[in-house]
Design a protein around this motif. Structure first.
Motif, PDB file in Angstrom:
ATOM      1  N   UNK A  38       3.361  -5.952   0.196  1.00  0.00           N
ATOM      2  CA  UNK A  38       3.384  -4.843  -0.732  1.00  0.00           C
ATOM      3  C   UNK A  38       4.085  -5.290  -2.099  1.00  0.00           C
ATOM      4  N   UNK A  55       8.099   3.255  -7.315  1.00  0.00           N
ATOM      5  CA  UNK A  55       7.771   2.603  -8.361  1.00  0.00           C
ATOM      6  C   UNK A  55       8.893   2.423  -9.372  1.00  0.00           C
TER       7      UNK A  55
ATOM      8  N   UNK B 481      -0.203   4.783   3.816  1.00  0.00           N
ATOM      9  CA  UNK B 481       0.625   4.966   3.023  1.00  0.00           C
ATOM     10  C   UNK B 481       0.524   4.720   1.323  1.00  0.00           C
ATOM     11  N   UNK B 482      -0.006   3.520   1.403  1.00  0.00           N
ATOM     12  CA  UNK B 482      -0.494   3.000  -0.042  1.00  0.00           C
ATOM     13  C   UNK B 482      -1.284   4.064  -0.703  1.00  0.00           C
ATOM     14  N   UNK B 485       0.789   7.795  -0.882  1.00  0.00           N
ATOM     15  CA  UNK B 485       2.019   7.816  -1.829  1.00  0.00           C
ATOM     16  C   UNK B 485       1.580   7.255  -3.190  1.00  0.00           C
ATOM     17  N   UNK B 486       0.974   6.265  -3.411  1.00  0.00           N
ATOM     18  CA  UNK B 486       0.420   5.831  -4.736  1.00  0.00           C
ATOM     19  C   UNK B 486      -0.680   6.427  -5.372  1.00  0.00           C
TER      20      UNK B 486
END
Lengths: 57, 630
Positions: A38, A55, B481-482, B485-486
């Motif tokens: 990731x 981020x 999750x990716x 969340x993003x």
């Protein structure tokens, strides 16, 4: 000899312990691989993440 | 270089001749000599320096510049530049013919790719069944080859007749490259016929390797043909090697290697294999259902399984190739990308989701049914219900549209233009999660199937299994999750960036699954597999696959072509015909359906012709004529 654990019980315990080690080790490896991936993929795109995966602004 | 090549070839050919003195072999070797000579001539031609192929050289640039003084801009098209056959729409006519040619071409280019691999597996394992199956696959594709050429010729004539000025411009841009295509086509035909008809003449020993080499050569030529033709389509979408007015400014290499050429090359190459596997799978299913003996049924069951294996294996990486193509389209022109995925064509991506969902459900259903061939599958059947639920839920999320065309009353009833609960499923992050989970689920079905007939004996089997389970669970958690969340809680740039990490998560599952299984299967005990035992319901899934694949190709081919909107060559040559608009979805759907049904009818014809070769009429028993007078 009533206090000595039986051979069968010891091997069962060992087997359970080994299984537990296998599972823990497997999940540690998998989480490490995906966590690293990731970070690597996002950084390659100029979108770095902090350690807690938020981020970087 | 040439004399050395000739010597090597002469030695090679003479060594073959020493090995096969039979008369039929001599004819074959003459054909091979001819083919080799042709290859050498072609290689020599390629070695000749040509300014058109080496745009980096200063001399070449000068030569191009001199030639370019005569080059003209792309013509401005008027009503006289278009023709019609009666009252038939030229676009509709060319649409169907081009689509049929592409379907057939995809099939005939794909089959030799996996046939050569199967033939090679036969050589490595020494199992003659692989060789027989590879030959039967080729037999099916041979009829399709002639049809491909017929439709290709019809397409070329139609284009020159109906769009003469446009074709004139394309000829001016591509020049001699089209003759390279023609030469490759001759080469493809020659090698194909030699490859197919020499199957039994070059079956054993070193001769088999000569035959395999022919297979590799055939695929090399076929793939080059595909790439050359792709350059024409991608030039129309994203022209390169020309200026804004359409004047040629570069060599042929500059024209060919536009920004979309390689993404389309990869996407079509992989998709063709999946498509070809699905078509021959339907052939195997048809033959299995009509088999009269258990032996035949077992053979075609195995053939169907292999075809499905090829189709699924090629299909799994296809979304990633498609992702790359769309990313390149956006990078080339945001407007073009938005037209495809955010404008009128966006709804077709919902139809695409339905078709891909059908393919994945059918492929999984076939694998689950196929597990009944082996008693060892009982260890894994409990997992099927979880995979099924994941596939169905993901499928429903994928087909959920973002916006609906609603009346004022419907918007008021709904409480807004988006549904309060289902609205979040309509955007890309939800769909990215769904697609990746469907692919992971399909790979799990595939892995369980492969494990069904094996008892793993390696001492680290427990650790291997635990690691595989951990990879699946962490990958699924990572994808979700990716996406969540993003996709929903950060800004858009992270949304797009994290989708790449999602794709890589899925690829890690696939690659690690293949590697871990390969290592764990070493020394594994193999349980008996009862071929032919699969239920008929499972075999029907083999028919669902090619139908959905064909429709999908028609659909996405239309989207790829339509993103040019009112341009023949995007931003360079305007389409001023009566058809210079994107038709409504209903009309487009009907056109795709006409092409799909026509192709499926052709496939039935191909299957029938392939079966006809095996049918032998019984010799009539002669009955002595009786004299009526007696």
């Amino acid at each position: 000899m009533p206090n000595e654990p039986c051979q069968k019980c010891v091997s069962q315990k060992e087997r359970k312990m080994n299984n537990l080690k296998n599972w823990v080790l497997s999940f540690v490896i998998a989480i490490a691989v995906f966590y690293t991936m990731d970070h690597a993929i996002m950084s390659m795109q100029g979108l770095p993440l902090k350690v807690d995966m938020t981020p970087a602004q | 270089m040439l004399p050395n090549n000739s010597l090597v070839t002469a030695h090679f050919v003479s060594s073959i001749e020493e090995q096969s003195p039979s008369q039929s072999g001599v004819i074959l070797h003459r054909s091979m000599q001819f083919m080799l000579a042709l290859i050498i001539i072609l290689s020599a031609l390629m070695l000749v320096p040509d300014y058109a192929w080496s745009s980096d050289s200063a001399v070449a640039t000068e030569a191009v510049a001199e030639e370019l003084t005569d080059n003209k801009p792309a013509p401005v098209m008027g009503p006289r530049d278009y023709r019609q056959i009666g009252s038939m729409s030229s676009r509709s006519f060319v649409w169907v013919i081009a689509q049929l040619h592409l379907f057939l071409a995809a099939f005939v280019l794909a089959v030799p790719l996996f046939v050569t691999v199967i033939e090679w597996i036969g050589v490595k394992t020494g199992d003659q069944r692989y060789d027989d199956m590879a030959h039967e696959f080729m037999k099916v594709s041979m009829t399709a080859y002639s049809l491909t050429a017929l439709f290709g010729g019809t397409l070329a004539f139609s284009l020159f007749l109906l769009y003469p000025t446009f074709m004139g411009y394309m000829m001016e841009v591509f020049g001699n490259q089209v003759m390279v295509y023609a030469l490759l086509f001759f080469l493809e035909s020659g090698v194909l016929y030699v490859y197919y008809y020499s199957w039994y003449a070059l079956r054993y020993g070193n001769k088999k390797y000569v035959h395999l080499t022919l297979g590799v050569l055939l695929n090399g030529v076929g793939t080059t043909l595909l790439f050359v033709a792709n350059a024409w389509a991608t030039f129309m979408m994203a022209p390169s090697g020309v200026d804004d007015a359409g004047v040629v400014t570069g060599g042929i290499w500059d024209i060919m290697r536009g920004p979309l050429w390689n993404p389309v090359n990869l996407h079509r190459f992989v998709a063709n294999i999946a498509f070809g596997g699905a078509i021959v799978g339907a052939y195997a299913g048809y033959k299995m259902l009509s088999a009269r003996t258990m032996e035949q049924r077992a053979h075609y069951d195995w053939m169907g399984y292999t075809s499905n294996f090829i189709a699924v294996l090629a299909f799994l990486p296809l979304p990633f190739a498609g992702y790359w193509l769309m990313a390149e389209i956006y990078a080339y022109s945001q407007q073009m990308g938005i037209t495809a995925m955010g404008g009128i064509l966006a709804w077709l991506f919902i139809v695409q989701a339905v078709l891909i969902g059908t393919i994945l459900l059918a492929a999984n259903y076939y694998l689950w049914n196929g597990m009944s061939r082996c008693e060892g599958s009982g260890r894994y059947t409990w997992l099927i219900k979880f995979i099924a639920v994941t596939l169905v839920v993901s499928f429903l999320i994928w087909v959920t549209p973002h916006t609906l065309i609603l009346s004022a009353q419907e918007i008021a009833t709904l409480g807004g233009s988006h549904h309060p609960l289902l609205g979040p499923f309509g955007i890309m992050p939800a769909k990215n999660i769904a697609v990746n989970l469907m692919l992971i689920g399909t790979f799990l079905s595939f892995q369980l199937y492969r494990r069904s007939d094996k008892v793993i004996t390696v001492p680290w089997a427990n650790f291997g299994n635990a690691l595989m389970v951990a990879i699946y669970l962490v990958a699924i958690a990572n994808v979700i999750f990716l996406g969540v969340y993003y996709g929903y809680f950060t800004n858009t740039v992270y949304k797009v960036g994290s989708s790449v990490a999602q794709v890589i998560s899925t690829l890690i599952v696939i690659v690690s699954g293949v590697v871990i299984d390969t290592m764990m299967f070493k020394g594994a005990k193999t349980l008996p597999v009862k071929w032919g035992q699969i239920s008929n319901r499972g075999v029907y899934a083999l028919f669902a696959l090619p139908i959905a694949f064909t429709w999908l190709m028609a659909l996405m081919g239309y989207v790829r072509s339509s993103v040019r909107t009112h341009w023949h060559v995007y931003t360079v040559m305007k389409d001023n015909s009566v058809d210079n608009f994107i038709p409504n979805i209903g009309h487009a759907g009907n056109m795709m359906t006409v092409a799909t049904i026509s192709f499926l009818a052709l496939v039935l014809f191909i299957f029938w012709v392939a079966s006809l070769g095996d049918t032998k009429q019984a010799k009539p028993v002669s009955v002595p004529a009786q004299n009526p007078a007696q």
